[in-house]
Motif scaffolding. Structure first.
Motif, PDB file in Angstrom:
ATOM      1  N   LEU A  85      -6.749   0.078   1.952  1.00  0.00           N
ATOM      2  CA  LEU A  85      -6.051  -0.449   2.642  1.00  0.00           C
ATOM      3  C   LEU A  85      -6.912  -1.159   3.883  1.00  0.00           C
ATOM      4  O   LEU A  85      -6.524  -2.293   4.407  1.00  0.00           O
ATOM      5  N   VAL A  86      -7.985  -0.580   4.136  1.00  0.00           N
ATOM      6  CA  VAL A  86      -8.789  -1.058   5.191  1.00  0.00           C
ATOM      7  C   VAL A  86      -9.409  -2.382   4.796  1.00  0.00           C
ATOM      8  O   VAL A  86      -9.779  -3.469   5.421  1.00  0.00           O
ATOM      9  N   ASP A  87      -9.671  -2.390   3.486  1.00  0.00           N
ATOM     10  CA  ASP A  87     -10.383  -3.542   2.855  1.00  0.00           C
ATOM     11  C   ASP A  87      -9.444  -4.745   2.869  1.00  0.00           C
ATOM     12  O   ASP A  87      -9.847  -5.815   3.068  1.00  0.00           O
ATOM     13  N   CYS A  88      -8.283  -4.590   2.662  1.00  0.00           N
ATOM     14  CA  CYS A  88      -7.464  -5.500   2.580  1.00  0.00           C
ATOM     15  C   CYS A  88      -6.861  -6.139   3.992  1.00  0.00           C
ATOM     16  O   CYS A  88      -6.828  -7.365   4.171  1.00  0.00           O
ATOM     17  N   TRP A 119       0.712  -1.012  -0.012  1.00  0.00           N
ATOM     18  CA  TRP A 119      -0.080   0.045   0.034  1.00  0.00           C
ATOM     19  C   TRP A 119       0.864   1.253  -0.011  1.00  0.00           C
ATOM     20  O   TRP A 119       0.654   2.374  -0.695  1.00  0.00           O
ATOM     21  N   LEU A 120       1.717   1.363   0.728  1.00  0.00           N
ATOM     22  CA  LEU A 120       2.943   2.405   0.755  1.00  0.00           C
ATOM     23  C   LEU A 120       3.452   2.899  -0.546  1.00  0.00           C
ATOM     24  O   LEU A 120       3.985   3.738  -0.833  1.00  0.00           O
ATOM     25  N   TYR A 152      13.069  -4.832  -3.742  1.00  0.00           N
ATOM     26  CA  TYR A 152      12.394  -6.083  -3.298  1.00  0.00           C
ATOM     27  C   TYR A 152      10.991  -5.955  -3.590  1.00  0.00           C
ATOM     28  O   TYR A 152      10.444  -4.732  -2.880  1.00  0.00           O
ATOM     29  N   ASN A 153      10.376  -6.908  -4.275  1.00  0.00           N
ATOM     30  CA  ASN A 153       8.901  -6.811  -4.511  1.00  0.00           C
ATOM     31  C   ASN A 153       8.467  -8.148  -4.167  1.00  0.00           C
ATOM     32  O   ASN A 153       9.010  -9.159  -4.698  1.00  0.00           O
ATOM     33  N   PHE A 154       7.121  -8.050  -3.552  1.00  0.00           N
ATOM     34  CA  PHE A 154       6.681  -9.483  -3.131  1.00  0.00           C
ATOM     35  C   PHE A 154       5.779  -9.788  -4.385  1.00  0.00           C
ATOM     36  O   PHE A 154       5.258 -10.896  -4.422  1.00  0.00           O
ATOM     37  N   GLY A 155       5.523  -9.119  -5.465  1.00  0.00           N
ATOM     38  CA  GLY A 155       5.104  -9.399  -6.790  1.00  0.00           C
ATOM     39  C   GLY A 155       3.476  -9.097  -6.980  1.00  0.00           C
ATOM     40  O   GLY A 155       2.902  -9.546  -7.698  1.00  0.00           O
ATOM     41  N   PHE A 156       2.840  -8.300  -5.948  1.00  0.00           N
ATOM     42  CA  PHE A 156       1.296  -8.218  -6.165  1.00  0.00           C
ATOM     43  C   PHE A 156       0.826  -6.733  -6.794  1.00  0.00           C
ATOM     44  O   PHE A 156      -0.165  -6.322  -6.635  1.00  0.00           O
ATOM     45  N   ASP A 157       1.712  -6.313  -7.705  1.00  0.00           N
ATOM     46  CA  ASP A 157       1.355  -5.241  -8.286  1.00  0.00           C
ATOM     47  C   ASP A 157       0.091  -5.071  -9.126  1.00  0.00           C
ATOM     48  O   ASP A 157      -0.654  -4.287  -9.182  1.00  0.00           O
ATOM     49  N   HIS A 158      -0.128  -6.508  -9.814  1.00  0.00           N
ATOM     50  CA  HIS A 158      -1.423  -6.768 -10.362  1.00  0.00           C
ATOM     51  C   HIS A 158      -2.642  -6.691  -9.608  1.00  0.00           C
ATOM     52  O   HIS A 158      -3.772  -6.719 -10.107  1.00  0.00           O
ATOM     53  N   PHE A 159      -2.474  -6.476  -8.159  1.00  0.00           N
ATOM     54  CA  PHE A 159      -3.785  -6.594  -7.492  1.00  0.00           C
ATOM     55  C   PHE A 159      -3.985  -4.985  -7.162  1.00  0.00           C
ATOM     56  O   PHE A 159      -5.074  -4.685  -6.489  1.00  0.00           O
ATOM     57  N   SER A 160      -3.343  -4.012  -7.709  1.00  0.00           N
ATOM     58  CA  SER A 160      -3.707  -2.712  -7.336  1.00  0.00           C
ATOM     59  C   SER A 160      -3.948  -2.126  -6.023  1.00  0.00           C
ATOM     60  O   SER A 160      -4.703  -1.578  -5.720  1.00  0.00           O
ATOM     61  N   ARG A 204      -4.070   4.111  -5.809  1.00  0.00           N
ATOM     62  CA  ARG A 204      -4.965   3.410  -6.763  1.00  0.00           C
ATOM     63  C   ARG A 204      -6.367   3.074  -5.792  1.00  0.00           C
ATOM     64  O   ARG A 204      -7.463   3.297  -6.078  1.00  0.00           O
ATOM     65  N   SER A 205      -6.101   2.657  -4.491  1.00  0.00           N
ATOM     66  CA  SER A 205      -6.973   2.061  -3.635  1.00  0.00           C
ATOM     67  C   SER A 205      -7.202   2.945  -2.765  1.00  0.00           C
ATOM     68  O   SER A 205      -8.353   2.987  -1.884  1.00  0.00           O
TER      69      SER A 205
END
Length: 459
Positions: free
Chosen positions: A274-277, A245-246, A255-263, A268-269
């Motif tokens: 953030l609260v929903d996640c 989110w940050l 370093y990237n966890f790889g979740f860019d396609h989750f927006s 974007r969100s």
């Protein structure tokens, strides 16, 4: 009764605190090591720039002339892993990629699902924009398209130019899923793919049948999908969500966890996203499209039910073990040689008991079959695919036992060591590191050959 429950709760919270502290400390150690290595490299480049440029030109010319005709050996990292270009100059495979003239080390999502990583690996090699496939993307609540590779790292990849793959931990299962996708012609615009695009697969401590560690870390044994309310994976989930989110560009480049396609980014969100996640209403942890559900025994059985061992591909597996039998009990072996990150889990996994009030994950399940382990995976899981159906296999004691190699059979060795013995830190494995990787690369270059190549129009 209340006193017993209080002691159990205290013990569990203490274990959670210690495990969290050990994992966080190790993560910071890896990060600081990478930063220190980068700073040292920058200083060295600044001081010795003229000599370095000359050296690089010589190496580039040599590599272009000697390696261009070799099929690449692709090293695929496991969970929390990283490829070339992440964490600066740090190598997930501890520099093993330097042992051969043509080795690729792709950077895939470190926590993304096996499915998503297999899709990413295809486009990393062939080029183009990662397509996670429409139906899967809608079901999991993320974008259909991801990273763009302007130029694939091996665009000529096809049946006449097959590839050797070496996968560590979950990386081995990623390759198996990719090979099945190739056989099923699952990539839009690539109707000529086949399983024979994969010449060989070497599994290093491969997560081929799941692991009981997932349940100690917080996955529910009842379904292999949901998380217990208080556990190590809950802390991991919260940390990853906040990190994504940050969305700090320089940090995610490192370093990237790889979740860019989750927006999941704040751009974007927003706060609501953030609260929903965090509440489990959105994101990869809500849809189950992340790596841990794939590593439970139930998740692996679900994956394996669609995966085949193909008759023209060579398979070799190294199964690691850090336990031994003492008076009929399974206990950790060589405690001082076990990495601190894995010590507690080696002990816990060697005493695993499937909950009596929960149905076993498969018919014929026995706890004792799963006691030997390396701190992350059970040894029974690493030898060859065996759930829900056992695939052809052959135990190897000496390399001469399997010469000449036959395709379509999982040759496997039992190796004394923990799960990260031959990755990240080369010094820990010592001579064993060189012996293992030298053997792997020699096998790929000299012994794995397709004697009767399949013609492009031959089914």
């Amino acid at each position: 009764m209340i006193v017993v429950r209080w002691w159990m709760t205290t013990f569990q919270l203490t274990e959670l605190f210690v495990s969290s502290l050990v994992h966080l400390t190790y993560g910071l150690y890896i990060f600081s090591t990478a930063v220190a290595g980068d700073l040292s490299q920058i200083l060295s480049n600044w001081l010795f720039k003229p000599n370095l440029e000359t050296s690089l030109k010589t190496e580039d010319t040599k590599e272009a002339t000697s390696a261009k005709d070799l099929p690449p050996i692709v090293l695929v990292h496991g969970i929390f892993g990283f490829g070339k270009g992440r964490l600066g100059g740090l190598s997930y495979f501890a520099g093993a990629e330097k042992k051969d003239e043509r080795v690729l080390v792709p950077d895939l999502g470190s926590l993304t699902s096996i499915y998503d990583r297999a899709r990413e690996l295809f486009y990393y090699l062939k080029g183009g924009q990662v397509d996670y496939e429409e139906e899967h993307s809608k079901a999991c609540g993320h974008s259909q398209f991801g990273r763009i590779y302007e130029q694939g790292y091996y665009p000529e990849w096809d049946e006449d130019h097959p590839i050797h793959f070496v996968g560590h931990s979950a990386g081995a299962q990623v390759v198996r899923v990719l090979q099945q996708m190739l056989a099923d012609k699952a990539f839009k615009g690539y109707e000529s793919t086949s399983e024979n695009w994969v010449l060989s697969l070497t599994s290093l401590s491969g997560a081929l049948n799941g692991t009981t560690r997932t349940y100690f870390d917080g996955m529910q044994p009842e379904d292999g999908k949901s998380l217990t309310p208080v556990c190590l994976l809950q802390l991991c989930r919260i940390g990853v969500i906040i990190y994504e989110w940050l969305d700090i560009p320089w940090l995610k480049d490192y370093y990237n966890f790889g979740f860019d396609h989750f927006s999941m980014s704040w751009r974007r969100s927003g706060i609501r996203g953030l609260v929903d996640c965090l509440l489990g209403n959105a994101g990869p942890f809500a849809s189950g499209d992340w790596i841990l559900p794939d590593l439970t025994i139930q998740g692996s059985i679900k994956l394996n039910s669609h995966l085949r061992t193909f008759p023209q591909t060579y398979y070799f597996s190294y199964a690691t073990k850090r336990t031994t039998k003492v008076m009929g009990l399974t206990v950790p072996s060589g405690v001082l040689g076990i990495h601190p990150l894995l010590l507690i889990r080696v002990l816990q996994m060697s005493q695993w008991r499937h909950p009596q009030d929960v149905s076993p994950p498969y018919k014929g399940y026995r706890d004792e079959d799963w006691w030997d382990n390396d701190g992350a995976l059970n040894t029974i899981s690493m030898t060859h695919p065996r759930l829900p159906v056992e695939h052809p296999s052959h135990l190897v004691v000496k390399d001469s036992d399997c010469q000449p190699l036959q395709p379509g059979i999982w040759y496997y060795k039992i190796v004394e060591g923990d799960h990260i013995l031959i990755v990240v830190n080369r010094e820990r494995a010592g001579v064993q590191f060189d012996l293992m990787y030298d053997s792997i690369f020699e096998r790929c270059r000299k012994h794995v050959l397709r004697k009767t190549p399949t013609l492009p129009n031959h089914s």
